[in-house]
Design an enzyme around this catalytic site. Structure first.
Site, PDB file in Angstrom:
ATOM      1  N   ARG A 194      15.112   1.288   9.047  1.00 44.14           N
ATOM      2  CA  ARG A 194      13.940   2.178   9.122  1.00 44.14           C
ATOM      3  C   ARG A 194      14.227   3.523   8.453  1.00 44.14           C
ATOM      4  O   ARG A 194      13.338   4.229   8.028  1.00 44.14           O
ATOM      5  CB  ARG A 194      13.485   2.368  10.585  1.00 44.14           C
ATOM      6  CG  ARG A 194      12.262   3.257  10.744  1.00 44.14           C
ATOM      7  CD  ARG A 194      11.544   3.070  12.091  1.00 44.14           C
ATOM      8  NE  ARG A 194      12.442   2.880  13.189  1.00 44.14           N
ATOM      9  CZ  ARG A 194      13.146   3.848  13.795  1.00 44.14           C
ATOM     10  NH1 ARG A 194      13.020   5.099  13.404  1.00 44.14           N
ATOM     11  NH2 ARG A 194      13.968   3.566  14.787  1.00 44.14           N
ATOM     12  N   TYR A 216     -12.488   5.718  -0.147  1.00 44.61           N
ATOM     13  CA  TYR A 216     -12.177   4.474   0.549  1.00 44.61           C
ATOM     14  C   TYR A 216     -12.564   4.603   2.018  1.00 44.61           C
ATOM     15  O   TYR A 216     -12.205   5.583   2.669  1.00 44.61           O
ATOM     16  CB  TYR A 216     -10.704   4.135   0.372  1.00 44.61           C
ATOM     17  CG  TYR A 216     -10.318   2.858   1.048  1.00 44.61           C
ATOM     18  CD1 TYR A 216     -10.976   1.669   0.749  1.00 44.61           C
ATOM     19  CD2 TYR A 216      -9.315   2.836   2.000  1.00 44.61           C
ATOM     20  CE1 TYR A 216     -10.643   0.488   1.386  1.00 44.61           C
ATOM     21  CE2 TYR A 216      -8.972   1.653   2.636  1.00 44.61           C
ATOM     22  CZ  TYR A 216      -9.644   0.488   2.327  1.00 44.61           C
ATOM     23  OH  TYR A 216      -9.326  -0.678   2.958  1.00 44.61           O
ATOM     24  N   ASP A 261      -5.788  10.205  -4.493  1.00 44.84           N
ATOM     25  CA  ASP A 261      -5.565   8.762  -4.401  1.00 44.84           C
ATOM     26  C   ASP A 261      -5.898   8.196  -5.782  1.00 44.84           C
ATOM     27  O   ASP A 261      -7.048   8.141  -6.192  1.00 44.84           O
ATOM     28  CB  ASP A 261      -6.467   8.160  -3.318  1.00 44.84           C
ATOM     29  CG  ASP A 261      -6.254   6.665  -3.134  1.00 44.84           C
ATOM     30  OD1 ASP A 261      -5.835   6.005  -4.097  1.00 44.84           O
ATOM     31  OD2 ASP A 261      -6.541   6.152  -2.034  1.00 44.84           O
ATOM     32  N   LYS A 297      -2.560  -2.858  -4.975  1.00 48.67           N
ATOM     33  CA  LYS A 297      -3.520  -3.140  -6.043  1.00 48.67           C
ATOM     34  C   LYS A 297      -2.790  -3.302  -7.384  1.00 48.67           C
ATOM     35  O   LYS A 297      -2.049  -4.253  -7.545  1.00 48.67           O
ATOM     36  CB  LYS A 297      -4.578  -2.027  -6.067  1.00 48.67           C
ATOM     37  CG  LYS A 297      -5.170  -1.709  -4.673  1.00 48.67           C
ATOM     38  CD  LYS A 297      -5.920  -2.881  -4.115  1.00 48.67           C
ATOM     39  CE  LYS A 297      -6.557  -2.725  -2.747  1.00 48.67           C
ATOM     40  NZ  LYS A 297      -6.208  -1.698  -1.831  1.00 48.67           N
TER      41      LYS A 297
HETATM   42  N1  PLP Z   1      -7.008   3.708  -1.288  1.00 49.61           N
HETATM   43  C1  PLP Z   1      -7.882   2.992  -2.002  1.00 49.61           C
HETATM   44  C2  PLP Z   1      -8.605   3.648  -3.129  1.00 49.61           C
HETATM   45  C3  PLP Z   1      -8.119   1.647  -1.691  1.00 49.61           C
HETATM   46  O1  PLP Z   1      -9.014   0.936  -2.409  1.00 49.61           O
HETATM   47  C4  PLP Z   1      -7.428   1.066  -0.602  1.00 49.61           C
HETATM   48  C5  PLP Z   1      -7.640  -0.351  -0.226  1.00 49.61           C
HETATM   49  O2  PLP Z   1      -8.560  -0.995  -0.675  1.00 49.61           O
HETATM   50  C6  PLP Z   1      -6.530   1.855   0.121  1.00 49.61           C
HETATM   51  C7  PLP Z   1      -6.337   3.157  -0.254  1.00 49.61           C
HETATM   52  C8  PLP Z   1      -5.755   1.287   1.272  1.00 49.61           C
HETATM   53  O3  PLP Z   1      -4.695   0.532   0.787  1.00 49.61           O
HETATM   54  P1  PLP Z   1      -4.016  -0.674   1.605  1.00 49.61           P
HETATM   55  O4  PLP Z   1      -5.002  -1.768   1.709  1.00 49.61           O
HETATM   56  O5  PLP Z   1      -2.811  -1.000   0.779  1.00 49.61           O
HETATM   57  O6  PLP Z   1      -3.648  -0.113   2.944  1.00 49.61           O
END
Ligand code: PLP
Length: 411
Positions: free
Chosen positions: A76, A129, A202, A227
Protein backbone atom coordinates in the site's frame (compact mmCIF):
# COMPACT_ATOMS: atom_id res chain seq x y z
CA UNK A 1 30.90 -8.80 -19.23
CA UNK A 2 31.45 -5.19 -18.22
CA UNK A 3 28.35 -3.02 -17.83
CA UNK A 4 27.85 -0.34 -20.41
CA UNK A 5 27.25 3.10 -18.89
CA UNK A 6 23.62 4.16 -18.97
CA UNK A 7 22.81 5.89 -22.24
CA UNK A 8 21.64 9.43 -21.66
CA UNK A 9 18.17 10.06 -23.09
CA UNK A 10 18.05 12.76 -25.75
CA UNK A 11 16.57 15.92 -24.20
CA UNK A 12 13.31 16.71 -26.01
CA UNK A 13 11.70 13.45 -27.04
CA UNK A 14 8.38 13.64 -28.79
CA UNK A 15 5.22 12.06 -27.34
CA UNK A 16 5.27 8.82 -29.38
CA UNK A 17 8.85 8.15 -28.23
CA UNK A 18 8.05 9.12 -24.65
CA UNK A 19 5.09 6.74 -24.68
CA UNK A 20 7.48 3.87 -25.43
CA UNK A 21 10.63 4.89 -23.53
CA UNK A 22 9.56 7.60 -21.05
CA UNK A 23 10.44 6.96 -17.42
CA UNK A 24 12.14 3.65 -18.15
CA UNK A 25 15.47 2.99 -16.42
CA UNK A 26 17.83 1.83 -19.16
CA UNK A 27 19.89 -1.32 -18.85
CA UNK A 28 22.79 -0.19 -16.67
CA UNK A 29 20.59 1.55 -14.12
CA UNK A 30 18.14 -1.28 -13.63
CA UNK A 31 20.82 -3.95 -13.73
CA UNK A 32 22.96 -2.44 -10.97
CA UNK A 33 22.23 -5.17 -8.43
CA UNK A 34 21.12 -8.01 -10.69
CA UNK A 35 22.39 -10.33 -13.37
CA UNK A 36 19.22 -10.23 -15.43
CA UNK A 37 17.59 -7.15 -16.91
CA UNK A 38 14.16 -7.77 -18.38
CA UNK A 39 13.11 -5.29 -21.06
CA UNK A 40 9.58 -5.22 -19.66
CA UNK A 41 8.78 -4.16 -16.09
CA UNK A 42 7.82 -7.31 -14.14
CA UNK A 43 4.58 -7.50 -12.17
CA UNK A 44 5.55 -7.28 -8.50
CA UNK A 45 2.54 -9.27 -7.36
CA UNK A 46 3.19 -9.08 -3.65
CA UNK A 47 1.45 -7.61 -0.62
CA UNK A 48 4.65 -6.99 1.32
CA UNK A 49 8.47 -7.05 1.14
CA UNK A 50 10.92 -8.92 3.33
CA UNK A 51 14.08 -8.05 5.28
CA UNK A 52 17.11 -10.29 5.78
CA UNK A 53 17.46 -9.51 9.49
CA UNK A 54 16.90 -6.65 11.94
CA UNK A 55 20.14 -4.98 10.86
CA UNK A 56 18.66 -4.84 7.38
CA UNK A 57 15.50 -3.26 8.85
CA UNK A 58 17.60 -0.65 10.68
CA UNK A 59 19.57 0.19 7.54
CA UNK A 60 16.34 0.47 5.53
CA UNK A 61 14.69 2.72 8.10
CA UNK A 62 17.74 5.00 8.31
CA UNK A 63 17.95 5.25 4.51
CA UNK A 64 14.24 5.93 4.26
CA UNK A 65 14.41 8.78 6.78
CA UNK A 66 16.99 10.41 4.52
CA UNK A 67 14.97 9.66 1.40
CA UNK A 68 17.90 7.59 0.18
CA UNK A 69 16.23 4.32 -0.80
CA UNK A 70 13.59 3.19 -3.26
CA UNK A 71 13.15 -0.13 -1.46
CA UNK A 72 9.59 -0.93 -0.53
CA UNK A 73 8.12 -1.95 2.82
CA UNK A 74 4.46 -2.74 2.13
CA UNK A 75 2.43 -2.72 -1.07
CA UNK A 76 0.00 0.00 0.00
CA UNK A 77 3.04 2.28 0.50
CA UNK A 78 4.62 1.47 -2.85
CA UNK A 79 5.15 -1.07 -5.63
CA UNK A 80 7.87 -1.08 -8.35
CA UNK A 81 5.40 -1.94 -11.16
CA UNK A 82 3.18 0.96 -10.12
CA UNK A 83 6.19 3.29 -9.85
CA UNK A 84 7.32 2.38 -13.36
CA UNK A 85 4.04 3.47 -14.89
CA UNK A 86 3.98 6.58 -12.69
CA UNK A 87 7.37 7.63 -14.10
CA UNK A 88 6.10 7.22 -17.68
CA UNK A 89 2.93 9.20 -16.97
CA UNK A 90 4.94 12.03 -15.35
CA UNK A 91 7.12 12.27 -18.47
CA UNK A 92 4.13 12.20 -20.82
CA UNK A 93 2.30 15.01 -19.00
CA UNK A 94 5.47 17.02 -18.35
CA UNK A 95 5.07 16.88 -14.54
CA UNK A 96 7.58 16.12 -11.78
CA UNK A 97 5.53 13.31 -10.40
CA UNK A 98 2.54 11.12 -11.19
CA UNK A 99 0.53 9.17 -8.63
CA UNK A 100 -1.47 6.16 -9.71
CA UNK A 101 -4.81 5.22 -8.15
CA UNK A 102 -7.24 2.33 -8.36
CA UNK A 103 -9.64 4.32 -10.60
CA UNK A 104 -10.18 7.77 -12.06
CA UNK A 105 -12.68 8.52 -9.31
CA UNK A 106 -10.15 7.45 -6.67
CA UNK A 107 -7.68 9.94 -8.18
CA UNK A 108 -10.17 12.82 -8.14
CA UNK A 109 -11.59 12.11 -4.69
CA UNK A 110 -8.13 11.60 -3.19
CA UNK A 111 -6.87 14.99 -4.37
CA UNK A 112 -9.87 16.75 -2.85
CA UNK A 113 -10.25 14.67 0.32
CA UNK A 114 -6.59 14.88 1.21
CA UNK A 115 -6.22 18.63 0.76
CA UNK A 116 -9.52 20.38 1.58
CA UNK A 117 -10.27 21.49 5.15
CA UNK A 118 -13.81 21.83 6.47
CA UNK A 119 -15.14 25.26 5.49
CA UNK A 120 -13.28 25.29 2.18
CA UNK A 121 -14.93 26.10 -1.13
CA UNK A 122 -14.29 24.85 -4.64
CA UNK A 123 -15.48 25.87 -8.09
CA UNK A 124 -16.28 23.32 -10.76
CA UNK A 125 -17.42 23.91 -14.31
CA UNK A 126 -20.67 22.37 -15.50
CA UNK A 127 -20.92 19.53 -18.06
CA UNK A 128 -18.53 17.41 -16.04
CA UNK A 129 -18.42 13.70 -15.29
CA UNK A 130 -21.50 12.95 -13.25
CA UNK A 131 -19.74 11.16 -10.39
CA UNK A 132 -17.24 13.99 -9.96
CA UNK A 133 -20.18 16.36 -9.72
CA UNK A 134 -21.95 14.03 -7.28
CA UNK A 135 -18.84 13.71 -5.11
CA UNK A 136 -18.45 17.48 -4.85
CA UNK A 137 -22.11 18.33 -4.39
CA UNK A 138 -23.01 15.60 -1.89
CA UNK A 139 -19.96 13.97 -0.27
CA UNK A 140 -17.86 17.13 0.13
CA UNK A 141 -20.93 19.04 1.24
CA UNK A 142 -21.39 16.59 4.12
CA UNK A 143 -17.84 17.46 5.20
CA UNK A 144 -18.67 21.17 5.19
CA UNK A 145 -17.02 21.89 1.83
CA UNK A 146 -19.11 23.89 -0.61
CA UNK A 147 -19.03 23.72 -4.40
CA UNK A 148 -20.09 26.40 -6.87
CA UNK A 149 -20.91 25.08 -10.34
CA UNK A 150 -19.92 27.72 -12.91
CA UNK A 151 -20.80 27.66 -16.61
CA UNK A 152 -18.09 26.21 -18.80
CA UNK A 153 -16.48 28.97 -20.85
CA UNK A 154 -17.67 31.84 -18.60
CA UNK A 155 -14.36 32.97 -17.12
CA UNK A 156 -15.86 36.07 -15.49
CA UNK A 157 -18.38 33.88 -13.65
CA UNK A 158 -15.59 31.53 -12.58
CA UNK A 159 -13.50 34.39 -11.22
CA UNK A 160 -16.51 36.04 -9.58
CA UNK A 161 -17.28 32.79 -7.73
CA UNK A 162 -13.91 32.85 -5.94
CA UNK A 163 -14.33 33.41 -2.20
CA UNK A 164 -11.23 35.03 -0.70
CA UNK A 165 -9.30 32.68 1.63
CA UNK A 166 -11.93 29.94 1.17
CA UNK A 167 -11.73 28.83 -2.46
CA UNK A 168 -9.02 26.19 -2.84
CA UNK A 169 -9.64 24.64 -6.26
CA UNK A 170 -10.97 25.44 -9.70
CA UNK A 171 -11.87 22.10 -11.22
CA UNK A 172 -12.67 21.57 -14.87
CA UNK A 173 -12.66 18.88 -17.50
CA UNK A 174 -11.36 19.51 -20.97
CA UNK A 175 -12.83 18.28 -23.24
CA UNK A 176 -15.97 17.66 -21.22
CA UNK A 177 -18.35 14.76 -21.16
CA UNK A 178 -20.63 14.55 -23.15
CA UNK A 179 -20.55 17.92 -24.98
CA UNK A 180 -16.80 18.07 -25.59
CA UNK A 181 -16.50 21.64 -24.31
CA UNK A 182 -12.90 22.80 -24.17
CA UNK A 183 -11.60 25.02 -21.35
CA UNK A 184 -9.18 27.83 -22.15
CA UNK A 185 -6.40 26.40 -19.99
CA UNK A 186 -4.15 29.46 -20.09
CA UNK A 187 -7.01 31.66 -18.93
CA UNK A 188 -8.01 29.32 -16.12
CA UNK A 189 -4.39 29.00 -15.00
CA UNK A 190 -4.07 32.79 -14.99
CA UNK A 191 -7.17 33.19 -12.81
CA UNK A 192 -5.86 30.55 -10.42
CA UNK A 193 -2.39 32.10 -10.19
CA UNK A 194 -3.65 35.66 -9.68
CA UNK A 195 -6.18 34.64 -7.04
CA UNK A 196 -4.11 31.99 -5.24
CA UNK A 197 -6.43 29.11 -6.18
CA UNK A 198 -5.16 25.73 -7.39
CA UNK A 199 -6.33 24.64 -10.85
CA UNK A 200 -7.11 21.02 -11.70
CA UNK A 201 -7.99 19.68 -15.14
CA UNK A 202 -9.50 16.28 -15.85
CA UNK A 203 -7.81 15.66 -19.19
CA UNK A 204 -9.18 12.14 -19.71
CA UNK A 205 -10.79 12.93 -23.08
CA UNK A 206 -7.65 14.61 -24.43
CA UNK A 207 -4.71 12.44 -23.30
CA UNK A 208 -1.21 13.95 -23.22
CA UNK A 209 -0.97 13.26 -26.95
CA UNK A 210 -3.58 15.95 -27.67
CA UNK A 211 -3.20 18.37 -24.76
CA UNK A 212 -0.83 18.97 -21.87
CA UNK A 213 -2.47 21.23 -19.27
CA UNK A 214 0.68 21.68 -17.14
CA UNK A 215 2.35 23.41 -20.09
CA UNK A 216 -0.43 26.03 -19.98
CA UNK A 217 0.18 26.68 -16.29
CA UNK A 218 -2.45 24.36 -14.78
CA UNK A 219 -1.38 22.94 -11.39
CA UNK A 220 -2.75 19.40 -11.51
CA UNK A 221 -3.89 17.02 -14.24
CA UNK A 222 -6.05 13.98 -13.58
CA UNK A 223 -7.04 11.16 -15.88
CA UNK A 224 -9.29 8.20 -15.75
CA UNK A 225 -6.51 5.93 -17.03
CA UNK A 226 -9.28 3.41 -17.63
CA UNK A 227 -9.91 5.21 -20.92
CA UNK A 228 -7.27 6.16 -23.52
CA UNK A 229 -4.20 5.68 -21.32
CA UNK A 230 -4.97 1.99 -20.75
CA UNK A 231 -6.62 1.88 -24.14
CA UNK A 232 -7.89 -1.71 -24.18
CA UNK A 233 -11.06 -1.66 -22.06
CA UNK A 234 -9.45 -4.12 -19.66
CA UNK A 235 -8.45 -2.15 -16.57
CA UNK A 236 -9.53 0.53 -14.10
CA UNK A 237 -6.98 3.12 -12.96
CA UNK A 238 -6.58 6.83 -12.38
CA UNK A 239 -3.66 9.22 -12.19
CA UNK A 240 -2.80 12.66 -10.85
CA UNK A 241 0.19 14.50 -12.33
CA UNK A 242 1.69 17.69 -10.92
CA UNK A 243 4.70 19.42 -9.50
CA UNK A 244 6.21 20.27 -6.15
CA UNK A 245 5.43 19.62 -2.50
CA UNK A 246 1.71 19.07 -3.08
CA UNK A 247 2.53 15.79 -4.83
CA UNK A 248 4.56 14.47 -1.87
CA UNK A 249 1.61 15.20 0.43
CA UNK A 250 -0.73 13.46 -1.99
CA UNK A 251 1.47 10.37 -2.06
CA UNK A 252 1.47 10.27 1.75
CA UNK A 253 -2.32 10.63 1.74
CA UNK A 254 -2.70 7.69 -0.65
CA UNK A 255 -1.06 5.47 1.99
CA UNK A 256 -3.81 6.45 4.44
CA UNK A 257 -6.74 6.53 2.00
CA UNK A 258 -5.67 3.18 0.56
CA UNK A 259 -6.73 3.97 -3.01
CA UNK A 260 -3.64 2.32 -4.53
CA UNK A 261 -3.46 0.81 -8.01
CA UNK A 262 -3.14 -2.93 -8.37
CA UNK A 263 0.28 -4.00 -9.79
CA UNK A 264 -1.27 -6.15 -12.49
CA UNK A 265 -3.38 -3.21 -13.67
CA UNK A 266 -0.26 -1.03 -13.56
CA UNK A 267 1.49 -3.57 -15.81
CA UNK A 268 -1.42 -3.53 -18.27
CA UNK A 269 -1.45 0.26 -18.18
CA UNK A 270 2.27 0.52 -18.95
CA UNK A 271 1.82 -1.92 -21.81
CA UNK A 272 -1.15 0.03 -23.14
CA UNK A 273 0.67 3.36 -22.87
CA UNK A 274 3.35 2.28 -25.32
CA UNK A 275 0.83 2.50 -28.17
CA UNK A 276 -0.92 5.63 -26.85
CA UNK A 277 0.26 7.98 -29.59
CA UNK A 278 -0.56 5.52 -32.37
CA UNK A 279 -4.02 4.82 -31.02
CA UNK A 280 -4.96 8.39 -30.20
CA UNK A 281 -3.84 9.80 -33.55
CA UNK A 282 -5.89 7.14 -35.32
CA UNK A 283 -8.90 7.89 -33.09
CA UNK A 284 -8.52 11.65 -33.71
CA UNK A 285 -8.62 11.09 -37.47
CA UNK A 286 -11.54 8.67 -37.34
CA UNK A 287 -13.59 10.87 -35.00
CA UNK A 288 -13.03 13.90 -37.26
CA UNK A 289 -14.27 11.90 -40.25
CA UNK A 290 -17.27 10.59 -38.27
CA UNK A 291 -18.12 14.10 -36.99
CA UNK A 292 -17.98 15.59 -40.50
CA UNK A 293 -20.08 12.74 -41.89
CA UNK A 294 -22.74 13.08 -39.17
CA UNK A 295 -22.75 16.87 -39.46
CA UNK A 296 -23.79 16.58 -43.10
CA UNK A 297 -26.38 13.83 -42.52
CA UNK A 298 -30.07 14.83 -42.73
CA UNK A 299 -31.05 12.38 -39.95
CA UNK A 300 -28.65 14.00 -37.48
CA UNK A 301 -29.89 17.14 -35.73
CA UNK A 302 -26.69 18.30 -34.07
CA UNK A 303 -23.07 17.23 -33.62
CA UNK A 304 -20.64 18.19 -30.86
CA UNK A 305 -17.00 17.70 -31.78
CA UNK A 306 -14.27 20.28 -31.09
CA UNK A 307 -12.76 19.62 -34.50
CA UNK A 308 -15.87 21.05 -36.21
CA UNK A 309 -15.96 24.80 -36.82
CA UNK A 310 -19.55 24.77 -35.51
CA UNK A 311 -18.40 23.71 -32.02
CA UNK A 312 -18.49 26.61 -29.54
CA UNK A 313 -14.88 25.96 -28.44
CA UNK A 314 -13.34 25.18 -31.82
CA UNK A 315 -10.99 28.19 -31.69
CA UNK A 316 -9.73 27.38 -28.18
CA UNK A 317 -9.33 23.73 -29.10
CA UNK A 318 -7.31 24.61 -32.22
CA UNK A 319 -5.02 26.83 -30.17
CA UNK A 320 -4.23 24.39 -27.38
CA UNK A 321 -4.82 20.87 -28.70
CA UNK A 322 -2.86 18.79 -31.18
CA UNK A 323 -5.88 16.62 -31.91
CA UNK A 324 -9.54 16.78 -30.92
CA UNK A 325 -10.00 13.31 -29.46
CA UNK A 326 -11.99 10.21 -30.23
CA UNK A 327 -15.45 11.03 -28.85
CA UNK A 328 -18.26 12.48 -30.94
CA UNK A 329 -21.62 13.35 -29.37
CA UNK A 330 -24.67 13.93 -31.52
CA UNK A 331 -28.45 14.13 -31.53
CA UNK A 332 -30.35 11.91 -33.90
CA UNK A 333 -33.22 13.72 -35.64
CA UNK A 334 -35.88 11.59 -33.98
CA UNK A 335 -37.46 10.35 -30.77
CA UNK A 336 -36.01 8.25 -27.97
CA UNK A 337 -37.31 5.13 -29.74
CA UNK A 338 -35.95 6.11 -33.15
CA UNK A 339 -32.55 6.74 -31.56
CA UNK A 340 -32.66 3.31 -29.89
CA UNK A 341 -33.50 1.72 -33.27
CA UNK A 342 -30.45 3.39 -34.80
CA UNK A 343 -28.17 2.17 -32.01
CA UNK A 344 -29.57 -1.36 -32.22
CA UNK A 345 -28.96 -1.40 -35.98
CA UNK A 346 -25.21 -0.70 -35.59
CA UNK A 347 -22.99 -3.74 -36.12
CA UNK A 348 -19.52 -2.59 -35.06
CA UNK A 349 -19.66 -0.47 -31.88
CA UNK A 350 -20.63 -2.17 -28.64
CA UNK A 351 -23.33 -0.61 -26.51
CA UNK A 352 -21.37 0.15 -23.36
CA UNK A 353 -20.26 2.88 -20.97
CA UNK A 354 -16.65 4.08 -21.23
CA UNK A 355 -14.45 5.29 -24.06
CA UNK A 356 -10.86 5.38 -25.21
CA UNK A 357 -10.29 1.69 -25.89
CA UNK A 358 -9.55 -0.06 -29.16
CA UNK A 359 -13.21 -1.13 -29.52
CA UNK A 360 -15.74 1.53 -30.53
CA UNK A 361 -18.39 2.04 -27.85
CA UNK A 362 -21.71 3.81 -28.16
CA UNK A 363 -24.41 4.84 -25.71
CA UNK A 364 -27.75 6.61 -25.73
CA UNK A 365 -27.09 8.89 -22.77
CA UNK A 366 -30.72 9.06 -21.55
CA UNK A 367 -30.84 5.26 -21.20
CA UNK A 368 -27.43 4.52 -19.73
CA UNK A 369 -25.30 7.32 -18.22
CA UNK A 370 -28.32 9.38 -17.11
CA UNK A 371 -30.88 6.55 -16.67
CA UNK A 372 -31.61 7.55 -13.07
CA UNK A 373 -32.37 11.19 -13.85
CA UNK A 374 -35.92 12.37 -14.50
CA UNK A 375 -36.66 13.91 -17.91
CA UNK A 376 -36.64 17.35 -16.19
CA UNK A 377 -33.23 16.72 -14.61
CA UNK A 378 -31.88 15.50 -17.94
CA UNK A 379 -33.27 18.57 -19.67
CA UNK A 380 -31.54 20.81 -17.12
CA UNK A 381 -28.25 19.12 -18.02
CA UNK A 382 -28.97 19.41 -21.75
CA UNK A 383 -29.26 15.63 -22.17
CA UNK A 384 -31.88 15.02 -24.85
CA UNK A 385 -33.57 11.63 -25.46
CA UNK A 386 -31.85 11.53 -28.85
CA UNK A 387 -28.33 12.25 -27.54
CA UNK A 388 -25.74 9.64 -28.52
CA UNK A 389 -22.12 9.45 -27.39
CA UNK A 390 -19.92 7.64 -29.84
CA UNK A 391 -16.40 6.80 -28.66
CA UNK A 392 -14.51 5.57 -31.68
CA UNK A 393 -12.01 2.75 -31.43
CA UNK A 394 -9.21 1.87 -33.82
CA UNK A 395 -11.32 0.04 -36.40
CA UNK A 396 -11.06 1.13 -40.04
CA UNK A 397 -12.74 4.53 -40.31
CA UNK A 398 -14.57 3.62 -43.52
CA UNK A 399 -16.10 0.54 -41.86
CA UNK A 400 -17.46 2.75 -39.07
CA UNK A 401 -18.85 5.26 -41.60
CA UNK A 402 -20.51 2.46 -43.58
CA UNK A 403 -22.01 1.12 -40.36
CA UNK A 404 -23.41 4.55 -39.42
CA UNK A 405 -24.82 4.92 -42.94
CA UNK A 406 -26.78 1.66 -42.81
CA UNK A 407 -27.96 2.20 -39.22
CA UNK A 408 -29.22 5.75 -39.85
CA UNK A 409 -31.55 4.34 -42.51
CA UNK A 410 -33.79 2.93 -39.76
CA UNK A 411 -34.37 6.34 -38.12
N1 PLP B 1 -13.33 11.54 -15.45
C1 PLP B 1 -13.95 11.38 -16.62
C2 PLP B 1 -13.93 12.50 -17.61
C3 PLP B 1 -14.62 10.19 -16.92
O1 PLP B 1 -15.26 10.05 -18.10
C4 PLP B 1 -14.63 9.16 -15.95
C5 PLP B 1 -15.32 7.87 -16.21
O2 PLP B 1 -16.08 7.74 -17.14
C6 PLP B 1 -13.97 9.36 -14.74
C7 PLP B 1 -13.32 10.55 -14.53
C8 PLP B 1 -13.93 8.30 -13.69
O3 PLP B 1 -12.99 7.34 -14.03
P1 PLP B 1 -13.04 5.82 -13.53
O4 PLP B 1 -14.21 5.17 -14.17
O5 PLP B 1 -11.72 5.27 -13.97
O6 PLP B 1 -13.17 5.87 -12.04
Amino acid sequence: MAEQPERAAPPALRRATQAVHGGVARHAARNAARQDAPLITPVYQTATYTFADTADVRAFSAARRQGATDREQYARFGNPTVKAVERKLAVLEGGDEAILYSSGMAAITSVLLSSLPTGAHIIMTDDCYRHTREFCLTFLRRLGIETTVAPMGDYDAIEAAIRPRKTRFILSESPTNPFLRVADLERLADIGRRRGVRTLIDSTFATPVNQRPLEWGIDLVVHSATKYLGGHNDLLAGVVVGRGAFMAALREARVVLGSVADPHNAYLLERGLKTLALRVRQQNATAQAVAEYLDAHPKVARVWYPGLTSHPDHAVARAQMEGFGGVVSFEVAGTLEATSRFIDALRIPYIASSLGGVESLIEQSALLAYHDKSPEERAALGIKDSLVRFAVGIEDAQDLLDDLEQALRVV
